[in-house]
Write a protein that holds these residues in place. Structure first.
Motif: not given
Lengths: 335, 292, 359
Positions: C118-119, C121-123, C126-128
């Motif tokens: 799994q990953i 992310f930085q933001d 934005a990733s939700l």
């Protein structure tokens, strides 16, 4: 409010006193993200304002230029630039001050530069807006200032567009634009955050040199306590709209007086950190402007908090070589 | 539990996003007025049998071309029929047609646009070039051509009006989906292992919905307008059926006999289109504040 | 204020993964990256301009350890992270997860493999998916893989995961916009852990939050790694953070690994000029003198890869003939790690040599 203001010291260029910024919220009480901030800037000196998100540091910077967002306004205090209160002047006057006497370098050069105009056009436009010079002279000055900021072959690159420059170069162009009118005050709002780490050091070096050479007063706004301490002469740590600690960069870094500064320093992951132990993180989060705790805003997260901290906002006290707003400042015994 | 996390910002937890949106929409005065106007129009026209003061076939030979009076709020026409009744029943036809055509345009348009977005290769290109070609023709002229070719039955009208607005809808749907496909939450959904179909319907579509809903409102406004135009020139709804456009035409023909005959249908069309446009634009702003 | 050293609370991590025939043990290779490349063709079909975002990278991630990937913008680290999860297709080379070829499997097997990696992310925002509640976001992997068919079971699992990452059950009904950045990252972590993965890729996961929150999240990640036996690929630009988090570190520049090795060996005696520059750019801790600045020349913005060593336009020693013509391969050093440089040396030595370079 006293009837007459005390005189600003003669060598101070910018004297900010009890600045209050208020934001109107529809159908609710207005919030105050900046609640009484005061500091002085002298020519040739570097001031750092350090804080995390929600501390009010960016709004403070914006209010110095009167570039607040639509619902925000300066609700109190004074911004005295060479004795003149910028909080009171007309918009037309302010337009002359912006870029002419106070300039800002922003975080992201790509969004602050007009992609459709050449770099030269943007700088000459700035010069022409504030000074009465001919086009040729303005262009000459633009080339000169581009050289000052370390751009190689400025006479050739002056006609390039922003996208033809690398990130670090663009930031240099931004700096050139900010200093071309020789302002008294240069505000740098997170100037290196969007840049690669290897470029950051060079840009900071450039800013330092310019400030020294041109005897400008510089205000560095950043979240990076380490950067501010190494670069600035004096720093102010902001939390929840107030300056909770002021002192020289060295003093705050080595022997912080306010528990927040101390906790912040402890939570920074530096190269010297012991990898086998957890980081001493500050629990919880910075408070939102509409949910400020009673008394001292830091008390819910403070290791040393006592009853009085929740009851009354603490006064400013002198602690060693700093000033902190705390009832129980940290008794530093040396770093 | 060691890390203490403070409570959420003081915003009431909404049960669903939709009533949050409706509330924000209604706070804007123009939007509230527009929404009210639209709701009223839809209600009285679709419910014409309930709201009309007379039956549509009631003739009143005593009062031909009568000006507005208490018995006939909008006056009467050349056969003594109450104009208000005719406007309501005509509106019913116009509205139903408009809803059907909009549904057609949205369904076909979104399917078209989404397919083009998901199959970005030459299939997507061809789909978009077809859309561009259709869009290059002025709507009313294209409508005239299609009507002349295929006739004016109700089904034809629905399809023709729908076709006029499908290509632009397709483009909007495509660009919206493409934007969502570049987002990180999409990447996160892929990394979880969700299938393509599930991702589109569960993750992407809800985010594309705001744009599509406001587009639908604007399409509705335009369909009403185009239908009225086509009927006005005789190439839309045919008598004995009534629509706002046919009323306008008859009113125009009898302009010297009765000034109200043309004016009232015209005003109603104006209000309908204006209200729907305003609603659509406000919806756009409320549903996607980043573009306000 | 110190956190109690127990870390996060007690949780029973329900085992949801099917039993494997041969479990990979602690210390054994979990992911093997083999000469992986990802090139992007620029411009239209006629141009031959290529951006080599990732160029011939090889890497091993052992079970239970953290590999740190350090680089700045354009280094290719994020592209590499995504390739590892097959969120992108490589131009050449391969990735093996538990000895299975990631780019050769069937769609069905890929789906199963995705549960294991799994990953984050930085933001944080934005990733939700902003239209879904935390509950829906965190339970999404469970729904996709049809684990825990009943809503009640899923809800319980979501509560368990939220507590695992330091959130409260009440947060489940919130939308991302109601949460702070740090809280959103915790939600991302909770979602990543929902199916008990073996590998978690953290792509600049703490770069977009405040320093004080960063510390909380780093503590959380370390605690979770111990508790759940996770393997991390930690991508960042911050050398100090990677030193704290990683066991093995690889430094990337323009698509290549220029230096890599065990953490202690790397920090004890770094060899590559770029590594020196990265280290030097970190402001000194209180009491420390400012490190001598390794000044990198600023390379002009360009899409073409430099000839020879790709670092030479910025390197203090980069004017040398060898550096301009020959691309140095990764070679072992005496200090116990690998470096891709013709003239690897210590920082002091580098400064001295640079001073002697003709301008």
């Amino acid at each position: 409010m006293t009837a007459t203001l005390p005189e600003t010291a003669t060598d101070v260029v910018l004297d900010v006193r009890d600045l209050v910024v208020e934001i109107a919220v529809p159908r609710r009480e207005p919030i105050r993200p900046v609640r009484g901030v005061s500091f002085e800037v002298r020519p040739g000196s570097r001031l750092g304002i350090v804080g995390e998100s929600g501390s009010g540091k960016s709004l403070t910077a914006l209010s110095l230029m009167r570039l607040l967002p639509p619902r925000a306004r300066i609700a109190g205090g004074h911004v005295l630039l060479r004795g003149r209160d910028l909080a009171q002047v007309s918009e037309r006057e302010m337009a002359r001050v912006r870029g002419g006497q106070i300039s800002t370098v922003y975080q992201d050069p790509m969004s602050s530069l007009n992609p459709l105009m050449t770099v030269g056009q943007q700088i000459t436009e700035t010069i022409a807006a504030h000074e009465d010079v001919g086009r040729r002279e303005a262009r000459g000055r633009a080339i000169e200032v581009l050289g000052d900021v370390g751009l190689p072959q400025p006479e050739r690159r002056i006609d390039d567009h922003p996208h033809q420059f690398s990130g670090g170069m663009r930031q240099r162009v931004m700096i050139a634009m900010a200093i071309c009118t020789s302002p008294d005050i240069l505000i740098a709002d997170e100037p290196t955050t969007a840049l690669d780490v290897t470029t950051q050091a060079r840009i900071m070096e450039l800013l330092g040199r310019i400030v020294d050479e041109r005897r400008m007063g510089m205000i560095l706004i950043t979240h990076d306590l380490g950067l501010a301490s190494s670069f600035c002469d004096d720093i102010h740590v902001m939390y929840a709209g107030r300056i909770v600690e002021s002192g020289s960069g060295d003093a705050v870094l080595r022997t912080p007086a306010h528990p927040y500064s101390e906790a912040l320093l402890d939570s920074i992951c530096g190269l010297d950190r012991d990898v086998d132990r957890p980081i001493a993180a500050i629990s919880g989060q910075p408070p939102l402007p509409h949910q400020l705790p009673s008394g001292c805003p830091f008390h819910p997260r403070c290791a040393y908090a006592k009853e009085i901290c929740a009851a009354q906002p603490p006064p400013a006290v002198v602690v060693r070589k700093q000033v902190a707003e705390c009832y129980f400042p940290v008794a530093g015994s040396g770093a | 539990m060691s890390t203490v996390v403070p409570s959420l910002p003081a915003e009431p937890t909404q049960a669903a996003q939709s009533d949050f949106v409706i509330r924000r929409l209604l706070r804007r005065p123009t939007a509230a007025v527009a929404a009210l106007a639209v709701a009223l129009l839809v209600a009285v026209t679709l419910g014409a049998p309930l709201f009309a003061p007379y039956a549509p076939t009631t003739l009143d030979f005593e009062h031909l071309f009568a000006p507005p009076s208490r018995e006939h709020l909008f006056g009467t026409d050349e056969l003594g029929r109450d104009l208000l009744t005719r406007v309501l029943y005509g509106g019913r036809t116009s509205m139903l047609l408009a809803f059907a055509a909009t549904a057609f345009a949205m369904t076909v348009g979104v399917a078209w646009g989404f397919t083009a977005a998901l199959r970005e290769g030459w299939i997507g290109e061809i789909l978009m070039r077809v859309a561009d070609t259709l869009m290059a023709m002025p709507a009313i002229l294209l409508g005239l051509v299609l009507v002349a070719a295929f006739g004016t039955s109700t089904l034809n009208m629905i399809i023709i009006l729908g076709i006029l607005f499908t290509p632009a809808t397709a483009r909007i749907a495509r660009s919206t989906l493409l934007a969502e496909l570049r987002s990180e939450y999409y990447l996160a959904a892929v990394s979880v292992g969700a299938s393509g179909r599930r991702i589109v319907s569960r993750e992407l579509l809800p985010n594309a919905l705001p744009v599509l809903v406001s587009r639908a409102t604007l399409v509705l406004a335009e369909v009403i307008f185009v239908e009225a135009s086509l009927s006005f020139v005789g190439l839309g709804i045919q008598p004995p059926e009534t629509s706002w456009g046919t009323l306008l035409q008859q009113g125009y023909a009898n302009l010297y006999s009765s000034y109200t005959y043309a004016i009232f249908p015209g005003i109603v069309i104006l209000v309908a289109v204006l209200a729907l446009n305003t609603l659509g634009h406000n919806l756009q702003k409320v549903l996607d504040p980043s573009r306000a | 204020m110190l956190l109690p050293s127990g870390g996060v609370g007690r949780v029973s991590a329900t085992d949801l993964t099917a039993a494997r025939a041969e479990p990979i043990h602690e210390g054994e290779p979990l992911v093997v990256v083999d000469h992986l490349s990802r090139h992007f063709r620029l411009g239209g079909p006629r141009t031959r301009r290529v951006v080599k975002a990732v160029d011939d990278v090889s890497l091993v991630l052992n079970r239970g350890e953290t590999v740190g990937l350090v680089g700045e913008s354009g280094s290719g680290k994020s592209t590499l992270a995504r390739l590892l999860l097959r969120l992108d297709e490589p131009t050449s080379g391969g990735v093996h997860f538990e000895s299975i070829d990631l780019f050769g499997v069937s769609a069905r097997e890929l789906r199963r493999l995705r549960r294991e990696m799994q990953i984050v992310f930085q933001d944080p925002y934005a990733s939700l998916n902003k239209r879904k509640t935390v509950e829906q976001i965190v339970s999404f992997p469970l729904v996709v893989h049809e684990r825990m068919r009943s809503r009640k079971e899923r809800s319980a699992r979501v509560t368990e995961l939220l507590e695992l990452v330091g959130l409260r059950p009440e947060h489940a009904s919130a939308y991302p916009r109601q949460l702070s950045g740090g809280q959103c990252q915790r939600v991302s972590i909770a979602r990543a852990l929902a199916l008990n993965p073996k590998l978690v890729v953290l792509d600049e996961a703490v770069s977009a939050v405040d320093v004080s929150i960063q510390a909380q999240i780093l503590n959380l990640l370390r605690g979770l790694q111990d508790r759940l036996d996770l393997t991390y690929l930690f991508v960042t630009h911050d050398l100090a953070v990677v030193r704290y988090m990683a066991d093995t570190i690889a430094v990337m520049y323009l698509g290549r690994i220029v230096e890599s090795g065990p953490r202690d060996a790397l920090f004890a005696s770094p060899q590559h000029p770029y590594t020196h520059a990265l280290l030097a750019s970190i402001p000194p801790a209180p009491g420390e003198a400012q490190r001598e600045q390794i000044v990198l020349r600023e390379a002009p913005a360009s899409n073409t890869l430099p000839s020879g060593c790709r670092f030479h336009p910025r390197c203090p020693l980069g004017q040398r003939e060898l550096c301009r013509t020959v691309d140095p391969p990764l070679q072992a050093t005496a200090a116990g790690h690998t470096v891709a440089c013709h003239f690897p040396q210590s920082a002091e030595s580098l400064l001295a040599e640079a001073a002697r370079e003709p301008k």
